[in-house]
Design a protein around this motif. Structure first.
Motif, short mmCIF file in Angstrom:
data_model
loop_
_atom_site.label_atom_id
_atom_site.label_comp_id
_atom_site.label_asym_id
_atom_site.label_seq_id
_atom_site.Cartn_x
_atom_site.Cartn_y
_atom_site.Cartn_z
N LYS A 343 0.82 -1.23 0.00
CA LYS A 343 0.00 0.00 0.00
C LYS A 343 0.84 1.27 0.00
O LYS A 343 0.43 2.29 -0.55
CB LYS A 343 -0.96 -0.01 1.19
N THR A 344 2.00 1.22 0.64
CA THR A 344 2.85 2.42 0.71
C THR A 344 3.87 2.47 -0.44
O THR A 344 4.68 3.38 -0.52
CB THR A 344 3.60 2.46 2.05
N VAL A 345 3.82 1.46 -1.33
CA VAL A 345 4.78 1.40 -2.45
C VAL A 345 4.09 1.95 -3.70
O VAL A 345 3.25 1.29 -4.31
CB VAL A 345 5.26 -0.06 -2.69
N ASP A 346 4.41 3.19 -4.05
CA ASP A 346 3.73 3.86 -5.16
C ASP A 346 4.19 3.35 -6.53
O ASP A 346 3.40 3.32 -7.48
CB ASP A 346 3.95 5.38 -5.08
N VAL A 347 5.46 3.00 -6.66
CA VAL A 347 6.00 2.55 -7.95
C VAL A 347 5.65 1.08 -8.15
O VAL A 347 6.09 0.22 -7.37
CB VAL A 347 7.53 2.77 -8.02
N VAL A 348 4.87 0.80 -9.19
CA VAL A 348 4.38 -0.57 -9.41
C VAL A 348 5.52 -1.57 -9.52
O VAL A 348 5.46 -2.67 -8.96
CB VAL A 348 3.47 -0.62 -10.67
N ALA A 349 6.59 -1.20 -10.25
CA ALA A 349 7.71 -2.13 -10.45
C ALA A 349 8.32 -2.58 -9.13
O ALA A 349 8.83 -3.71 -9.03
CB ALA A 349 8.77 -1.48 -11.33
N ASP A 350 8.25 -1.73 -8.11
CA ASP A 350 8.83 -2.07 -6.80
C ASP A 350 7.96 -3.03 -6.01
O ASP A 350 8.39 -3.54 -4.97
CB ASP A 350 9.07 -0.79 -5.98
N ARG A 351 6.73 -3.28 -6.48
CA ARG A 351 5.83 -4.17 -5.74
C ARG A 351 6.05 -5.64 -6.05
O ARG A 351 5.74 -6.51 -5.25
CB ARG A 351 4.36 -3.82 -6.06
N PHE A 352 6.57 -5.94 -7.25
CA PHE A 352 6.60 -7.33 -7.70
C PHE A 352 7.40 -8.25 -6.77
O PHE A 352 6.98 -9.36 -6.47
CB PHE A 352 7.14 -7.42 -9.14
N SER A 353 8.57 -7.78 -6.31
CA SER A 353 9.38 -8.64 -5.44
C SER A 353 8.69 -8.87 -4.10
O SER A 353 8.84 -9.93 -3.49
CB SER A 353 10.77 -8.03 -5.24
N ILE A 354 7.90 -7.89 -3.64
CA ILE A 354 7.13 -8.05 -2.39
C ILE A 354 6.03 -9.08 -2.61
O ILE A 354 5.79 -9.95 -1.76
CB ILE A 354 6.52 -6.70 -1.95
N LEU A 355 5.35 -8.99 -3.75
CA LEU A 355 4.21 -9.87 -4.03
C LEU A 355 4.62 -11.35 -4.12
O LEU A 355 3.94 -12.22 -3.60
CB LEU A 355 3.51 -9.43 -5.32
N VAL A 356 5.75 -11.62 -4.79
CA VAL A 356 6.14 -13.03 -4.93
C VAL A 356 6.71 -13.62 -3.64
O VAL A 356 6.86 -14.83 -3.52
CB VAL A 356 7.15 -13.24 -6.10
N ASP A 357 7.02 -12.74 -2.67
CA ASP A 357 7.50 -13.21 -1.36
C ASP A 357 6.36 -13.42 -0.37
O ASP A 357 6.60 -13.81 0.78
CB ASP A 357 8.50 -12.21 -0.76
N GLY A 358 5.12 -13.15 -0.80
CA GLY A 358 3.96 -13.23 0.10
C GLY A 358 3.79 -14.63 0.69
O GLY A 358 4.02 -15.64 0.01
N LYS A 359 3.36 -14.68 1.94
CA LYS A 359 3.21 -15.97 2.64
C LYS A 359 1.77 -16.49 2.59
O LYS A 359 1.47 -17.56 3.11
CB LYS A 359 3.64 -15.82 4.11
N ASP A 360 0.87 -15.73 2.01
CA ASP A 360 -0.54 -16.14 1.97
C ASP A 360 -0.91 -16.65 0.58
O ASP A 360 -0.05 -16.88 -0.27
CB ASP A 360 -1.44 -14.97 2.39
N LYS A 361 -2.21 -16.80 0.35
CA LYS A 361 -2.71 -17.29 -0.94
C LYS A 361 -2.31 -16.36 -2.09
O LYS A 361 -2.07 -16.81 -3.20
CB LYS A 361 -4.24 -17.40 -0.89
#
Length: 801
Positions: A343-361
């Motif tokens: 939510k606090t990451v405005d640049v979309v490209a910076d979100r991808f590494s966070i998303l693939v590290d997610g521990k949920d579904k």
């Protein structure tokens, strides 16, 4: 190849054909739109006693299709007047007219026998050397070439537009086996420069590039959704704006496009790509087959993955399809812990590494989804494209992705992407392994403001072609930065021209942006030749920071608010009266303060897709950054001897009062927001900053001199004020506007009339700015204005109270 495209013939007037015809009319071409004649008279024609020989009957199909297209929303045409550039006819009476055109585009039904029949007829009348292209999305060119003359084949290619042609930027060019190189080059260049497209050279393979990858992505997701146990709403939450995709995400997009359209392409790939390693993925899952059997095709059939229903009170509700029970249920809000982290990451490209590290579904979904995509695209080279950047370009331009597959992979990290693929049982391609072994760690690099891509045959980074006409701010921001604060970055575009790039949320104009604009003007006046105000965000600017205005008004800090408005006005006047030329380069939404900034620039170089207007009425105020003053001034400049001046002023008053927003830059000329003979429109968004720089430089080198401040604005005083007050009173009495609407309108009337002067008088700009500021401030003291601002901040929608 020196060739002018003045006249185009479009054969086939369905949704796609009419859309293509309209887009050529948009760019100034003369268009001949042809279709078949009806088989028989309809009831209306019978009632009128018409015969099959009547021209109106013979052209009924083409005329009805074009009329339906022009009425559709969003409109396929920049300005309704441009429809005059299209003439219609039928294939029996008018096909001979193609001898006078420069380009024939076939857009008939996707059946080889019908296409071949049309080409045979075209050859009878086509002048040698005339371009001939097909909009097919899947029929191999060598089949369409059969039986055609050598000249036909040498000038024949597929030019695949995406629907709707005005809005989707992908233009796939697929040359025939005997097509001349100069024809291919011409089509690629024409698509970019004149049609405003991203031209992508594709090979003659099933579904070309865009649909091959796009349909794979959707089919892959169809197969994953049950495996992971996700709902329709959850998938749309995960595949929408959070990863830089359209709001309609996946299932809503399929509903809009039509499930049958998607299934048609998927079946074509399944049948024609037997050696595709993901062949079985193109087979329809059971729930899709059930939907097809039930004719739940989406919006066109009234239900698809979503269904709109009305409750007993008449209120509309959206239901979603439960993919297990195949019944519609109440939509539930989707929520994931992984998404909260972005939510606090405005640049979309910076979100991808966070998303693939997610521990949920959600994390599991992204790992499966992205690795399936990476594994698929790596193997499509060189099958569908020799260069990886073409695949990214196709997905961004055709499907509205902010980042293509290889760009997403780069954002995660090529090595990490390979690790994720292996963990999901996917094998990295040989060329990817070789790339990493050669110590090349990314698919793209930036060097001296240009994008380079990894070229597989040469195993090195190669400059992406076609960039010379573009200035990509992402590529130069760090190396060419002159000054910045939290709201703007000022960049040196070269040749003595600076650029001010907004970097605030939604490019709103708050204190930092205003300070940055002033600093940029200071710098330009001291050391440079001119100034461009342009950015490459989703929208130019949605207007002033109304959150800041709301806080000041609620706290009753009226002196501070007065100072803020005065600073805004003074900055707009600096845009008009600085020592250097200023050019505004708007695109997308250019509302309120963003519009006011453009109104005060020396020149506007606008993207064709610019939606510009003064919308302040929606939040309970009048334009306060010089917009009310400027439209009064522009009305005054249109006053002519013996004209009814009140009518001219009234038109400008109504444009503000009705918060009119142009549906294109061309329509903005009709609102007098853009000015004929001064402002220009650019069809290709990617060229916008470069074109704006060019115009700033031209003005500077022509010997730009600071214009004198205006003291000759004719205002009509009580004569205009009386007319406006009578009008707003009758609108209120008829319940067309509320009491508060009337109050806002009367404040605007007072400003645009120049106050209650007893007779028409010439006044200065500052006189009108002071009236405007006073009216704006007084409205900020009103409870109902504060309610409107608060509602807009909470919901993003205007409140009528």
């Amino acid at each position: 190849m020196k060739r002018r495209i003045k006249k185009v013939a479009v054969i086939g007037s369905g949704i796609m054909g009419s859309g293509i015809a309209c887009h050529f009319a948009n760019i100034g071409a003369e268009v001949l739109l042809l279709d078949i004649i009806p088989r028989e008279l309809n009831d209306k024609e019978k009632a009128k006693g018409l015969s099959m020989e009547n021209p109106a009957v013979r052209n009924r199909i083409v005329n009805d299709n074009l009329t339906a297209a022009l009425k559709s929303n969003p409109s396929p045409i920049y300005n309704k007047k441009f429809a005059d550039r299209i003439s219609t006819g039928n294939l029996e009476d008018d096909l001979s007219k193609i001898k006078d055109v420069d380009w024939v585009i076939e857009v008939v039904v996707e059946r080889l026998d019908i296409k071949k029949s049309v080409f045979e007829k075209i050859e009878k009348y086509r002048k040698p050397g005339t371009l001939i292209t097909s909009n097919t999305s899947g029929i191999p060119i060598h089949f369409m070439n059969e039986g055609r003359s050598q000249d036909f084949q040498e000038h024949f290619a597929v030019t695949h537009f995406f629907n709707p042609p005005r809005y989707l930027k992908l233009f796939e060019v697929v040359p025939g086996p005997n097509c001349k190189q100069e024809v291919t080059d011409l089509l690629m260049a024409y698509g970019e420069k004149f049609l405003g497209k991203t031209s992508v050279l594709a090979k003659d393979t099933p579904a070309f590039i865009g649909n091959r990858i796009g349909i794979f992505g959707i089919q892959s997701l169809f197969h994953q959704v049950k495996e992971i146990g996700l709902t329709v709403e959850e998938v749309d939450k995960l595949t929408g704006p959070v990863i830089g995709r359209p709001k309609s995400a996946t299932f809503r997009t399929v509903d809009v496009v039509g499930l049958d359209t998607l299934v048609h392409v998927a079946n074509g790939i399944y049948e024609n790509c037997p050696n595709d390693e993901a062949h079985d993925l193109f087979k329809l899952p059971e729930f899709i087959q059930t939907m097809m059997d039930n004719k739940w095709l989406g919006s066109k059939s009234g239900q698809g993955f979503y269904k709109k229903v009305k409750d007993k009170d008449g209120k509309s509700n959206i239901l979603s399809l439960d993919l297990d029970s195949m019944e519609y249920t109440e939509s539930k809000k989707a929520k994931f812990a992984t998404l909260e982290l972005t939510k606090t990451v405005d640049v979309v490209a910076d979100r991808f590494s966070i998303l693939v590290d997610g521990k949920d579904k959600a994390g599991e979904f992204y790992r499966k989804n992205f690795t399936a995509l990476f594994a698929y695209v790596q193997n499509r080279i060189p099958e569908i494209s020799d260069e990886l950047y073409r695949i990214d370009d196709a997905m961004k331009a055709g499907f509205g992705w902010q980042h293509g597959p290889f760009e997403i992979w780069d954002a995660i990290g090529v090595e990490k992407g390979v690790e994720l693929m292996k963990a999901e049982g996917k094998k990295p391609a040989k060329w990817v392994i070789e790339m990493l072994e050669n110590d090349s760690k990314s698919f793209y690099t930036i060097n001296d403001g240009a994008t380079y891509y990894y070229d597989i045959p040469t195993k090195k980074q190669t400059k992406k072609p076609g960039q010379d006409a573009f200035i990509i701010l992402d590529n130069i921001r760090e190396s060419k930065e002159v000054w910045k604060n939290s709201g703007v970055v000022v960049e040196d575009l070269g040749d003595g021209i600076l650029n001010v790039e907004f970097r605030s949320k939604m490019n709103t104009l708050g204190g930092d942006v205003i300070a940055g604009l002033n600093k940029a003007i200071d710098l330009a006046e001291k050391e440079y030749q001119g100034l461009v105000v342009g950015n490459q965000g989703a929208n130019f600017s949605v207007g002033a920071n109304i959150g800041m205005i709301f806080m000041m008004a609620v706290e009753q800090e009226y002196d501070e608010l007065n100072f803020a408005i005065k600073t805004f006005q003074d900055t707009m006047m600096r845009m008009r009266y600085s020592a250097i030329p200023t050019v505004s380069a708007p695109h997308g939404m250019t509302l309120g303060g963003g519009c006011e900034l453009s109104l005060h620039a020396d020149k506007v170089v606008a993207a064709a897709e610019t939606y510009i207007g003064l919308v302040e009425f929606g939040v309970g105020v009048i334009p306060g950054g010089g917009g009310s003053k400027e439209m009064t001034l522009r009305a005054s400049d249109l006053f002519r001897k013996d004209d009814v001046e009140l009518n001219v002023l009234r038109e400008h008053f109504l444009n503000i009062g009705m918060a009119k927003v142009s549906t294109s830059a061309h329509e903005a000329f009709d609102l007098n927001i853009l000015q004929k003979g001064k402002d220009v429109v650019v069809v290709n968004n990617n060229r916008l900053i470069a074109e704006a720089k060019k115009h700033a430089l031209l003005m500077a080198e022509a010997g730009y001199t600071q214009p004198p401040k205006r003291k000759d604005i004719k205002v009509l005083g009580k004569q205009a004020l009386g007319m406006f007050l009578v009008g707003t009173d009758s609108m209120n009495a008829g319940n067309y506007i509320s009491e508060h609407d009337m109050k806002i309108a009367n404040k605007l009337a007072y400003v645009m009339a120049g106050g209650d002067l007893s007779e028409a008088t010439q006044v200065t700009e500052q006189y009108l700015l002071d009236l405007e500021r006073e009216a704006f401030l007084s409205l900020c003291t009103e409870r109902k204005t504060l309610e409107r601002i608060q509602h807009m901040l909470k919901t993003g929608k205007p409140l009528r109270n």
